[in-house]
Design a protein around this motif. Sequence first.
Motif, short mmCIF file in Angstrom:
data_model
loop_
_atom_site.label_atom_id
_atom_site.label_comp_id
_atom_site.label_asym_id
_atom_site.label_seq_id
_atom_site.Cartn_x
_atom_site.Cartn_y
_atom_site.Cartn_z
N MET A 231 -3.40 0.56 -6.04
CA MET A 231 -2.35 0.04 -5.17
C MET A 231 -0.99 0.51 -5.68
SD MET A 231 -3.40 -3.78 -4.01
CE MET A 231 -4.37 -4.46 -5.34
N GLN A 232 -0.10 0.73 -4.75
CA GLN A 232 1.23 1.23 -5.09
C GLN A 232 2.25 0.11 -5.03
OE1 GLN A 232 2.42 4.56 -2.73
NE2 GLN A 232 4.46 4.62 -3.58
N GLN A 233 3.12 0.07 -6.03
CA GLN A 233 4.20 -0.92 -6.03
C GLN A 233 5.11 -0.69 -4.84
OE1 GLN A 233 6.39 -0.69 -9.72
NE2 GLN A 233 4.99 -2.09 -10.74
N ASP B 13 3.63 -5.69 -7.00
CA ASP B 13 2.60 -4.73 -7.40
C ASP B 13 1.94 -4.03 -6.22
OD1 ASP B 13 0.88 -6.74 -6.44
OD2 ASP B 13 -0.26 -6.90 -8.30
N SER B 14 2.05 -4.62 -5.02
CA SER B 14 1.47 -4.00 -3.82
C SER B 14 2.07 -4.65 -2.58
CB SER B 14 -0.05 -4.19 -3.79
OG SER B 14 -0.36 -5.56 -3.60
N TYR B 15 1.90 -3.97 -1.47
CA TYR B 15 2.35 -4.53 -0.20
C TYR B 15 1.56 -5.79 0.13
CZ TYR B 15 3.91 -4.80 4.64
OH TYR B 15 4.46 -5.23 5.82
N GLU B 16 0.28 -5.80 -0.24
CA GLU B 16 -0.57 -6.96 0.02
C GLU B 16 -0.07 -8.20 -0.72
OE1 GLU B 16 -2.33 -3.37 1.25
OE2 GLU B 16 -1.71 -3.87 -0.79
N SER B 17 0.34 -8.04 -1.97
CA SER B 17 0.89 -9.18 -2.72
C SER B 17 2.16 -9.69 -2.07
CB SER B 17 1.17 -8.78 -4.17
OG SER B 17 -0.01 -8.51 -4.86
N PHE B 18 3.02 -8.78 -1.67
CA PHE B 18 4.25 -9.14 -0.98
C PHE B 18 3.94 -9.93 0.29
CE2 PHE B 18 6.89 -7.80 2.64
CZ PHE B 18 8.06 -8.46 2.33
N GLN B 19 3.02 -9.41 1.10
CA GLN B 19 2.65 -10.07 2.35
C GLN B 19 2.12 -11.48 2.10
OE1 GLN B 19 4.02 -8.45 5.02
NE2 GLN B 19 2.09 -8.39 6.11
N GLY C 3 14.35 -5.13 3.68
CA GLY C 3 13.56 -3.94 3.98
C GLY C 3 12.57 -3.70 2.87
N GLN C 4 11.40 -3.16 3.22
CA GLN C 4 10.37 -2.86 2.24
C GLN C 4 10.26 -1.34 2.09
OE1 GLN C 4 9.04 -4.83 5.22
NE2 GLN C 4 10.33 -6.36 4.30
N PHE C 5 10.20 -0.89 0.83
CA PHE C 5 10.21 0.54 0.55
C PHE C 5 9.15 0.88 -0.49
CE2 PHE C 5 14.36 -0.74 1.93
CZ PHE C 5 14.78 0.27 2.78
N GLU C 6 8.59 2.08 -0.36
CA GLU C 6 7.70 2.60 -1.38
C GLU C 6 8.39 3.75 -2.09
OE1 GLU C 6 4.14 4.07 0.46
OE2 GLU C 6 5.21 5.56 1.63
N ILE C 7 8.05 3.98 -3.34
CA ILE C 7 8.65 5.06 -4.11
C ILE C 7 8.01 6.38 -3.67
CG2 ILE C 7 8.91 6.06 -6.41
CD1 ILE C 7 8.82 3.16 -7.50
N ILE C 8 8.85 7.34 -3.33
CA ILE C 8 8.33 8.66 -3.02
C ILE C 8 8.80 9.71 -4.03
CG2 ILE C 8 8.01 8.18 -0.56
CD1 ILE C 8 10.60 9.85 -0.07
#
Length: 109
Positions: free
Chosen positions: A1-3, A61-67, A101-106
């Motif tokens: 999972m991606q932070q 730690d993940s979008y799922e945890s945030f949700q 806003g939710q962002f992933e590191i690219i």
Amino acid sequence: MQQISVINSIEVPEGFEEKAIKVRDIYIEYFKTKPGFVSSTFYRTINKENKFNFINIVVWDSYESFQAVVNSGFANEEGLNADHMKVLGKGFPPPIKVSPGQFEIIRND
């Protein structure tokens, strides 16, 4: 999972700064008790012309945890999640305005 990073741009009118800081601190203490919370960094502008004078970045730690913790409350009118906490975007009293806003590191240089 991606932070993921949740970046909240906060517009705080003069005279409401301490209230905004207090509300943010309450939420971060709550988030610290939840699975998946990684960290939070809070910024205040040094440029008085900025529309957003506070920025809060919360890393999960993940979008799922945030949700599971935060975003579930956007589905109902009161903005309450399963723990009866208002989601952060709806938890600040007027006239404070939050643009989340939710962002992933690219890129991470």
